[in-house]
Design a protein around this motif. Structure first.
Motif, PDB file in Angstrom:
ATOM      1  N   ARG A   1       1.063  -1.257   0.050  1.00  0.00           N
ATOM      2  CA  ARG A   1      -0.067  -0.043   0.047  1.00  0.00           C
ATOM      3  C   ARG A   1       0.837   1.259  -0.040  1.00  0.00           C
ATOM      4  N   THR A   2       0.424   2.177  -0.693  1.00  0.00           N
ATOM      5  CA  THR A   2       1.014   3.707  -0.628  1.00  0.00           C
ATOM      6  C   THR A   2       0.180   4.506   0.161  1.00  0.00           C
ATOM      7  N   VAL A   3       1.134   5.191   1.041  1.00  0.00           N
ATOM      8  CA  VAL A   3       0.314   6.404   1.829  1.00  0.00           C
ATOM      9  C   VAL A   3       0.901   7.713   1.432  1.00  0.00           C
ATOM     10  N   ALA A   4       0.074   8.787   1.349  1.00  0.00           N
ATOM     11  CA  ALA A   4       0.748   9.981   1.255  1.00  0.00           C
ATOM     12  C   ALA A   4       0.568  10.762   2.625  1.00  0.00           C
ATOM     13  N   ILE A   5       1.614  11.547   2.872  1.00  0.00           N
ATOM     14  CA  ILE A   5       1.590  11.955   4.076  1.00  0.00           C
ATOM     15  C   ILE A   5       1.964  13.556   4.166  1.00  0.00           C
TER      16      ILE A   5
ATOM     17  N   LEU B   1       5.343  15.474  13.727  1.00  0.00           N
ATOM     18  CA  LEU B   1       4.222  14.539  13.590  1.00  0.00           C
ATOM     19  C   LEU B   1       4.240  13.904  12.087  1.00  0.00           C
ATOM     20  N   GLY B   2       4.401  14.627  11.422  1.00  0.00           N
ATOM     21  CA  GLY B   2       4.358  13.720   9.688  1.00  0.00           C
ATOM     22  C   GLY B   2       5.439  12.852   9.782  1.00  0.00           C
ATOM     23  N   ILE B   3       6.647  13.056  10.205  1.00  0.00           N
ATOM     24  CA  ILE B   3       7.636  12.310  10.090  1.00  0.00           C
ATOM     25  C   ILE B   3       7.527  11.106  11.052  1.00  0.00           C
ATOM     26  N   GLU B   4       7.160  11.181  12.090  1.00  0.00           N
ATOM     27  CA  GLU B   4       6.754  10.081  13.072  1.00  0.00           C
ATOM     28  C   GLU B   4       5.628   9.142  12.675  1.00  0.00           C
ATOM     29  N   LEU B   5       4.793   9.714  11.981  1.00  0.00           N
ATOM     30  CA  LEU B   5       3.687   9.088  11.253  1.00  0.00           C
ATOM     31  C   LEU B   5       4.323   8.128  10.269  1.00  0.00           C
ATOM     32  N   ALA B   6       5.202   8.890   9.362  1.00  0.00           N
ATOM     33  CA  ALA B   6       5.943   7.942   8.370  1.00  0.00           C
ATOM     34  C   ALA B   6       6.615   6.751   8.835  1.00  0.00           C
ATOM     35  N   LYS B   7       7.448   7.034  10.140  1.00  0.00           N
ATOM     36  CA  LYS B   7       8.173   5.952  10.549  1.00  0.00           C
ATOM     37  C   LYS B   7       7.383   4.853  10.952  1.00  0.00           C
ATOM     38  N   ALA B   8       6.261   5.033  11.478  1.00  0.00           N
ATOM     39  CA  ALA B   8       5.289   4.042  12.060  1.00  0.00           C
ATOM     40  C   ALA B   8       4.736   3.471  10.866  1.00  0.00           C
ATOM     41  N   LEU B   9       4.266   4.139   9.964  1.00  0.00           N
ATOM     42  CA  LEU B   9       3.654   3.298   8.580  1.00  0.00           C
ATOM     43  C   LEU B   9       4.624   2.516   7.755  1.00  0.00           C
ATOM     44  N   ARG B  10       5.863   2.920   7.840  1.00  0.00           N
ATOM     45  CA  ARG B  10       7.052   2.168   7.181  1.00  0.00           C
ATOM     46  C   ARG B  10       7.172   0.793   7.885  1.00  0.00           C
ATOM     47  N   GLN B  11       7.080   1.032   9.037  1.00  0.00           N
ATOM     48  CA  GLN B  11       7.280  -0.278   9.996  1.00  0.00           C
ATOM     49  C   GLN B  11       6.109  -1.265   9.781  1.00  0.00           C
ATOM     50  N   LYS B  12       4.993  -0.985   9.430  1.00  0.00           N
ATOM     51  CA  LYS B  12       4.032  -1.712   8.838  1.00  0.00           C
ATOM     52  C   LYS B  12       3.802  -2.117   7.518  1.00  0.00           C
ATOM     53  N   GLY B  13       5.002  -1.768   6.879  1.00  0.00           N
ATOM     54  CA  GLY B  13       5.240  -2.096   5.204  1.00  0.00           C
ATOM     55  C   GLY B  13       4.668  -1.260   4.340  1.00  0.00           C
ATOM     56  N   ALA B  14       4.009   0.052   4.638  1.00  0.00           N
ATOM     57  CA  ALA B  14       3.627   1.037   3.746  1.00  0.00           C
ATOM     58  C   ALA B  14       4.584   1.570   2.986  1.00  0.00           C
ATOM     59  N   ARG B  15       4.579   1.853   1.274  1.00  0.00           N
ATOM     60  CA  ARG B  15       5.462   2.597   0.851  1.00  0.00           C
ATOM     61  C   ARG B  15       4.689   3.996   1.027  1.00  0.00           C
ATOM     62  N   LEU B  16       5.755   5.107   1.139  1.00  0.00           N
ATOM     63  CA  LEU B  16       5.503   6.293   1.588  1.00  0.00           C
ATOM     64  C   LEU B  16       5.736   7.479   0.424  1.00  0.00           C
ATOM     65  N   ALA B  17       4.656   8.463   0.462  1.00  0.00           N
ATOM     66  CA  ALA B  17       4.819   9.705  -0.174  1.00  0.00           C
ATOM     67  C   ALA B  17       4.859  10.704   0.642  1.00  0.00           C
ATOM     68  N   LEU B  18       6.055  11.333   0.651  1.00  0.00           N
ATOM     69  CA  LEU B  18       6.180  12.309   1.790  1.00  0.00           C
ATOM     70  C   LEU B  18       6.149  13.716   1.207  1.00  0.00           C
ATOM     71  N   LEU B  19       4.906  14.292   1.289  1.00  0.00           N
ATOM     72  CA  LEU B  19       4.675  15.748   0.814  1.00  0.00           C
ATOM     73  C   LEU B  19       4.889  16.767   1.873  1.00  0.00           C
ATOM     74  N   ASP B  20       5.629  17.974   1.152  1.00  0.00           N
ATOM     75  CA  ASP B  20       5.988  19.030   2.159  1.00  0.00           C
ATOM     76  C   ASP B  20       6.388  20.055   1.184  1.00  0.00           C
TER      77      ASP B  20
ATOM     78  N   ALA C   1       1.338   8.234  -8.226  1.00  0.00           N
ATOM     79  CA  ALA C   1       0.890   6.845  -8.772  1.00  0.00           C
ATOM     80  C   ALA C   1       1.881   6.199  -9.691  1.00  0.00           C
ATOM     81  N   ASP C   2       2.523   7.192 -10.442  1.00  0.00           N
ATOM     82  CA  ASP C   2       3.618   6.777 -11.632  1.00  0.00           C
ATOM     83  C   ASP C   2       4.789   6.211 -10.791  1.00  0.00           C
ATOM     84  N   HIS C   3       5.216   6.920  -9.785  1.00  0.00           N
ATOM     85  CA  HIS C   3       6.379   6.213  -9.191  1.00  0.00           C
ATOM     86  C   HIS C   3       6.261   4.956  -8.452  1.00  0.00           C
ATOM     87  N   PHE C   4       4.991   4.767  -7.752  1.00  0.00           N
ATOM     88  CA  PHE C   4       4.652   3.573  -6.785  1.00  0.00           C
ATOM     89  C   PHE C   4       3.710   2.521  -7.630  1.00  0.00           C
ATOM     90  N   GLY C   5       3.288   3.075  -8.641  1.00  0.00           N
ATOM     91  CA  GLY C   5       2.388   2.256  -9.657  1.00  0.00           C
ATOM     92  C   GLY C   5       1.001   1.778  -8.882  1.00  0.00           C
TER      93      GLY C   5
END
Length: 82
Positions: free
Chosen positions: A8-12, A19-38, A78-82
């Motif tokens: 799964r891909t999650v946009a943050i 909070l954004g990067i802490e959420l990213a770390k937690a979601l990555r530990q659960k196996g998510a691919r991450l789109a980090l937006l800022d 979507a192009d990057h992660f498919g």
């Protein structure tokens, strides 16, 4: 609660710190691919490398108050992660 986000891909938004990067770390530990937006793309790109690199995390510059910009970035995600 068991949460499996493998494949799964999650946009943050606000992902360059706090909070954004802490959420990213937690979601990555659960196996998510991450789109980090800022607005601070250099920082999100650095965070993406620390989270595992472009196969699982990538940073994008995005002003989420602009619908046109957000749609463009999400198409890139979507192009990057498919």
């Amino acid at each position: 609660m068991k949460l499996d986000l493998a494949g799964r891909t999650v946009a943050i938004t606000g992902a360059s710190g706090g909070l954004g990067i802490e959420l990213a770390k937690a979601l990555r530990q659960k196996g998510a691919r991450l789109a980090l937006l800022d607005l601070d793309v250099s920082r999100t790109q650095t965070q993406a490398i620390e989270l595992g690199g472009p196969d699982v995390a990538r940073g994008w510059a995005a002003d989420v108050t602009s619908l046109d910009e957000l749609q463009e970035v999400m198409a890139e995600v979507a192009d990057h992660f498919g």
